[in-house]
Design an enzyme around this catalytic site. Structure first.
Site: not given
Ligand code: ADE
Length: 258
Positions: A25, A193, A216
């Site tokens: 990231e 986080e 996602d």
């Molecule tokens: N980081 C990226 N996608 C995530 C998700 N679906 N849940 C938790 N952290 C993520």
């Protein structure tokens, strides 16, 4: 909620610390800025950091630090989640003494609330914990967090970001109670986080921003982890562009108020 007159955003920010949970990231961002690697933040932990002076177009400069939670020596993956993030953030604050703390990274978005892969959210209203279920008087509210989010309104335009409620938990896959929580609270960004770092920033009296890019969609039939792995690098690249814009804005702002 954006900045209020009674608790103004600092007029001059010259030291900015960014905290990333995953190497993918933030490594491109740190490289692009040409930061110097200082190694571990503590001899017992994998959290590590870089820093440097970034010249602005008007002759001034910003001091920038980038911290990472680091890689777990046993499992050889990034230490994602709240505990390593808060530890790394605390160590980075003590070491670098920033005027502003930024948690940048990826998140799951919600198609039902207008997200697409690549959407960028600026943490707004409040930072929540969706998996701290503590049915005890007082502790229930402590568990959910609801740590106020503040920023100058113009930042949304600077970052070309949507304001979004960010909710934090230590599982990637949501359970049924998490899904109910997301719907009830109108959550836009599910990640692992931000609320922990927001609480820490508040403890330190530091302004805090969370900039989160969607890899996602939580409410889409494709499993989140498959989309996440496919989109991580591309979305992190888009995030990097917005963070560079943030630095430009901070630089111009502190110069005009110098
Ligand atoms: N980081 C990226 N996608 C995530 C998700 N679906 N849940 C938790 N952290 C993520």
């Amino acid at each position: 909620m954006s900045q209020t007159a009674s608790d103004p955003w600092p007029s001059s920010i010259r030291r900015v610390a960014f905290l990333f949970a995953m190497s993918a990231e933030g490594t491109g961002f740190a490289r692009r800025l040409g930061l110097e690697d200082h190694g571990n933040l503590d001899p017992s932990l994998p959290a590590h950091w870089l820093s440097g002076s970034i010249p602005g177009s008007g002759g001034g400069s910003l001091e920038v630090a980038v911290g990472f939670a680091g890689s777990d020596p046993e499992h050889r993956v990034d230490r994602i989640g709240t505990v390593p993030a808060a530890l790394a953030a605390h160590l980075l604050i003590r070491r670098f003494e920033p005027d502003l703390l930024v948690n940048a990274g990826t998140c799951g978005g919600f198609k039902a609330r207008g997200a697409a892969v690549g959407s960028i959210y600026l943490g707004s209203r409040a930072f929540l914990f969706h998996d701290h279920r503590i049915p005890l008087p007082g502790f229930d509210a402590f568990g959910v967090g609801r740590i106020e989010a503040r920023y100058p309104e113009e930042l949304l335009e600077v970052l070309d970001a949507e304001p979004g409620v960010v909710s934090t938990g230590d599982s990637f896959t949501p359970c049924a109670e998490d899904l109910e929580f997301f719907a009830a609270e109108g959550v836009h960004a599910k990640e692992m986080e931000a609320a922990a770092i927001a609480r820490l920033a508040r403890d330190h009296g530091l302004p805090f921003l969370a900039v989160k890019a969607v890899t996602d969609l939580v409410d889409h039939p494709e499993p989140e982890h498959e989309a996440f792995l496919r989109n991580l690098d591309r979305v992190s690249g888009a995030l990097e562009e917005r963070l560079v814009r943030l630095l430009g804005w901070l630089e111009t702002r502190s110069e005009s108020r110098a």
